[in-house]
Scaffold this active site. Structure first.
Site, PDB file in Angstrom:
ATOM      1  CE  LYS A 142       9.206 -87.465  -0.342  1.00 37.05           C
ATOM      2  NZ  LYS A 142       7.765 -87.428  -0.319  1.00 37.05           N
ATOM      3  CE  LYS A 158       5.259 -81.566  -6.209  1.00 38.19           C
ATOM      4  NZ  LYS A 158       5.865 -82.662  -6.436  1.00 38.19           N
ATOM      5  CE  LYS A 194      -6.280 -85.073   0.027  1.00 35.77           C
ATOM      6  NZ  LYS A 194      -6.357 -86.704   0.271  1.00 35.77           N
TER       7      LYS A 194
END
Length: 379
Positions: free
Chosen positions: A151, A243, A246
């Protein structure tokens, strides 16, 4: 009183939640053979807007199956909007994403008469318990978590003790596993449906539950067990080495519940596969694109990978395989897209659902937090 549009949305929600329920897959979900009676199952999804195929097969479909199949257990499902706050979004975008997430979950068949559905931020007990647990969590434990590094766009060998890493990493990104543990423990959850990318965080949660119980000489928090979802991780259609997400800049890599049949067909037709001819095989290393499509079929049909591979052998070429995948997705999402559109036009009904969910969640959370505060001496 709900308006007439709300009444139609309620009727549609009930109709589609019954129609779209999948066969029980509890044996596949629960590594402990079966979900015991009177279990407390908790899980959340981040409000990134419309849910995509990876969200649906990796989490939401399993939530629906579990809550429809276990009338004696309690199911608490939430929108993790406090976690979403770790990366900045304009207020209007975050608010719309929250509505879209709730509408997506309802459209996917979650029945609010069988589960609690709510916004995390509407239950302040999450934040209060998070502070207690943050104070009990060592920096070393948090530093060993891998997801904060992704992140914060750091390498997996990075350490928070590095000055450059420390300066560029927000405290919320580093500390959010403690909030995640609080989310789970607040409801004294016994089981948590998660993908394998969250298993490290669940282990931290169990460690904190043990630490709390041992520190205060109580047996208050159960150690939540993992419910690994039957579907493996759904990967990007364009780059099957990562993966489905969005945030992927290539929008054709991601199929949404709200996509039209034409959009679904176009995205699947352009999906990366390979040039290998002959029998189909599931080989994520040598045939990642084809294996991803087989995984999607497996998730939609509730068949094992082995059964799926056997069932697609009659499809003679890549076009035939892709057409079959497209047909399955279109059939799965057809009713859901219609209901999603109806729900999203009706914010009053979504607000009503969230208010009921908030009240039900707080009834449990406030009682448990009161007991926790008594244990630690803050009653």
């Amino acid at each position: 009183m709900l308006c007439s549009r709300s009444t139609r949305a309620v009727a549609l929600a009930r109709r589609y939640s019954n129609v779209s329920s999948t066969p029980s897959t509890i044996q596949e979900l629960d590594r402990y053979d079966n979900l015991p009676q009177n279990s407390r199952v908790f899980s959340m999804i981040q409000p990134t807007g419309r849910i995509h195929l990876g969200n649906y097969l990796g989490a939401v479909k399993s939530w629906r199956t579990l809550s429809n199949s276990n009338p004696t257990s309690r199911f608490i499902f939430g929108i993790a909007d406090l976690h979403a706050f770790t990366s900045f979004k304009p207020a209007s975008e975050l608010k719309e994403n929250r509505y879209q997430a709730i509408a997506s979950l309802l459209a996917s068949g979650l029945d609010t008469s069988k589960c609690i559905l709510y916004f995390q931020s509407a239950v302040p007990e999450h934040s209060e318990l998070s502070w207690f647990l943050t104070c009990m969590t060592s920096m070393g434990q948090l530093n060993r978590m891998t997801q904060w590094k992704s992140k914060a766009q750091q390498s997996q060998t990075s350490s928070i003790t590095d000055e450059k890493v420390m300066e560029s990493t927000k405290a919320g990104v580093f500390c959010y596993p403690a909030l995640q543990a609080a989310d789970i423990l607040l409801y004294r959850s016994t089981h948590v449906p998660v993908g394998d990318d969250q298993s490290q965080h669940l282990e931290l949660c169990r460690n904190l539950a043990k630490l709390f119980n041992n520190t205060y000489g109580v047996d208050y928090f159960p150690l939540p067990k993992t419910l690994l979802t039957p579907a493996k991780k759904i990967l990007s259609l364009k780059n099957p080495e990562k993966k489905m997400s969005k945030s992927d800049p290539v929008q054709a890599s991601c199929v949404y519940v709200t996509d039209s049949p034409e959009q679904i067909q176009s995205k699947i037709r352009k999906a990366t596969t390979d040039s290998i001819q002959g029998d189909w095989s599931f080989d994520p290393v040598e045939r990642p694109g084809v294996s991803n499509l087989i995984n999607i079929i497996s998730g939609l049909t509730n068949e094992s990978i082995e059964e799926t591979v056997a069932s697609v052998q009659h499809l003679k070429d890549h076009k035939g395989l892709k057409d079959y995948v497209s047909e399955l997705i279109i059939n799965e999402f057809s009713d859901k897209r219609q209901l999603y559109d109806e729900l999203l036009k009706n914010k009053d009904y979504l607000d009503h659902v969230c208010k009921e969910g908030r009240d039900s969640a707080r009834e449990v959370a406030s009682k448990n937090l009161g007991e926790i505060k008594s244990i630690v001496g803050m009653d």
